[in-house]
Design an enzyme around this catalytic site. Structure first.
Site, mmCIF file in Angstrom:
data_model
loop_
_atom_site.group_PDB
_atom_site.id
_atom_site.type_symbol
_atom_site.label_atom_id
_atom_site.label_comp_id
_atom_site.label_asym_id
_atom_site.label_seq_id
_atom_site.Cartn_x
_atom_site.Cartn_y
_atom_site.Cartn_z
ATOM 1 N N THR A 198 13.677 1.678 30.251
ATOM 2 C CA THR A 198 13.044 1.351 28.965
ATOM 3 C C THR A 198 12.527 -0.081 28.915
ATOM 4 O O THR A 198 11.463 -0.349 28.358
ATOM 5 C CB THR A 198 14.068 1.587 27.829
ATOM 6 O OG1 THR A 198 14.285 2.989 27.734
ATOM 7 C CG2 THR A 198 13.579 1.067 26.504
ATOM 8 N N THR B 47 19.068 2.081 30.821
ATOM 9 C CA THR B 47 20.455 2.085 30.349
ATOM 10 C C THR B 47 21.191 3.382 30.670
ATOM 11 O O THR B 47 22.419 3.422 30.647
ATOM 12 C CB THR B 47 20.510 1.891 28.822
ATOM 13 O OG1 THR B 47 19.804 2.978 28.201
ATOM 14 C CG2 THR B 47 19.929 0.572 28.393
ATOM 15 N N ASP B 48 20.439 4.458 30.961
ATOM 16 C CA ASP B 48 21.089 5.772 31.095
ATOM 17 C C ASP B 48 22.183 5.797 32.154
ATOM 18 O O ASP B 48 23.179 6.508 32.002
ATOM 19 C CB ASP B 48 20.043 6.846 31.428
ATOM 20 C CG ASP B 48 19.169 7.195 30.231
ATOM 21 O OD1 ASP B 48 19.445 6.672 29.130
ATOM 22 O OD2 ASP B 48 18.224 7.982 30.399
HETATM 23 N N1 ASP Z 1 15.798 6.798 30.049
HETATM 24 C C1 ASP Z 1 15.837 5.353 30.109
HETATM 25 C C2 ASP Z 1 16.369 4.944 31.466
HETATM 26 O O1 ASP Z 1 17.536 4.973 31.710
HETATM 27 C C3 ASP Z 1 16.642 4.835 29.020
HETATM 28 C C4 ASP Z 1 16.786 3.378 28.961
HETATM 29 O O2 ASP Z 1 16.335 2.620 29.761
HETATM 30 O O3 ASP Z 1 17.425 2.952 27.995
HETATM 31 O O4 ASP Z 1 15.623 4.542 32.283
#
Ligand code: ASP
Length: 340
Positions: A14, A86-87
């Protein structure tokens, strides 16, 4: 005095998204874009920025993280900041922690709010991560701190940090231990050092893991009245569907539903199988309190490995690393038992 040299490695996530023509966020920004969005970085450090990939962290692989660890080992810098999604930050940071043994800070950071939103957190998190990487206390204790995750002005140990909310800004926490440090004004305020004996002991066995072959580990979550059919499918299939190990997200202090317990024991006979606690954020499991067929005593006697305080996602990182290194079951048993 010369500024510390901090190498930023951008993987995607993200923090690195931008809107497409429909307004949907797509991976797109590279390390230089991330750095350009935070002018304050240049006051803290000499920044080297490198785009490693542009993928969502839900699509990263073990091999990519091994390659990242190898790259970091070969770089000349005073500290490293990895940006990603973050995932899977709670997984990749722990894997990096198992693979890297450096006396320089290694920090993973990310963003919950994408750059198109009001007050995205990416730039602040990147600035905080670099500030932590440059901090004298962090530098002096880099090996003792291990890989860290910096989110929303808190610093977490990779072995403990969890993503505790899917969308909220304050999505990260170390539920067992709390943060290692906090950022306030322009300071990093130390709070605690992590207990790392089990990680250090595990790493002594991981020489071969770097070059080892990927060893898929299936994560199977136990829940009320689980019949165990999926577990049987893995243990009964030719080549175990390609899996080389299993982590069971077990109930309470290390229990499985009685109707699934034979399946779990059969799986443990077929593949290295680790029980980790599904409750909360992990935490030490029981070893010798309950009797009966689906108790911790019976599962341990049946050859199931025990993840101690490691939460299931962390246990999966450790098991894959053990398998990749070609370790024997007794050694794996010792490694996991050291986690409590
Ligand atoms: N789907 C994203 C990822 O992990 C979510 C994020 O970055 O918060 O790349």
């Amino acid at each position: 005095m010369s500024k510390p040299r901090i190498h930023i490695l951008a993987l995607g996530g993200t923090i690195a998204t931008r809107p497409d023509a429909t307004g949907a966020m797509q991976m797109g920004l590279g390390a230089d874009d991330l750095v350009a969005a935070v002018p304050g970085l240049a006051e803290l450090a000499e920044i080297e920025a490198e785009t490693v990939s542009r993928v969502g962290s839900h699509s990263l692989s073990f091999d990519q993280i091994h390659a990242l660890a190898a790259k970091i080992r070969g770089l000349e810098a005073d500290g490293f900041v990895v940006t990603q999604g973050t995932d899977t930050t709670e997984e990749t940071s722990f894997l990096l922690d198992l693979l890297l043994d450096l006396d320089k800070p290694v920090i993973v950071t990310a963003a919950m709010r994408n750059p198109s939103l009001t007050s995205p957190d990416g730039p602040g998190n990147l600035l905080a991560a670099v500030r932590v990487a440059c901090d004298p206390w962090v530098k002096a204790h880099a090996r003792a701190l291990g890989v860290m995750v910096v989110m929303l002005d808190e610093v977490y140990a990779a072995a403990d940090v969890l993503k505790v909310h899917p969308t909220r800004l304050n999505a990260f926490a170390s539920t067992q231990t709390g943060p290692l440090a906090a950022l306030v004004e322009d300071r990093v305020v130390p709070m605690s050092l992590p207990v790392r004996e089990a990680i250090v002991a595990a790493r002594r066995h991981f020489g071969a893991a770097a070059g080892g072959k990927a060893a898929p580990v299936v994560l199977l979550w136990m829940a009320l009245d689980e019949p165990g059919a999926l577990i049987d499918a893995v243990s009964g299939a030719r080549d175990h569907l390609g899996y080389r190990g299993a982590v069971i997200g077990a109930m309470g202090g290390g229990h499985t539903p009685e109707r699934a317990t034979d399946s779990v024991l059969k799986l443990a006979a077929a593949l290295p199988t680790v029980v980790a606690g599904r409750a909360g954020g992990g935490g030490p499991l029981l070893r010798k309190t309950y009797g009966g067929p689906s108790s911790e005593i019976a599962l341990r006697a049946g050859g199931v490995l025990w993840a101690g305080r490691l939460q299931p996602l962390k246990a999966r990182m450790l098991l894959e690393t053990c398998l990749r290194a070609g370790l024997s079951r007794p050694i794996m048993g010792e490694i996991f038992d050291a986690f409590g």
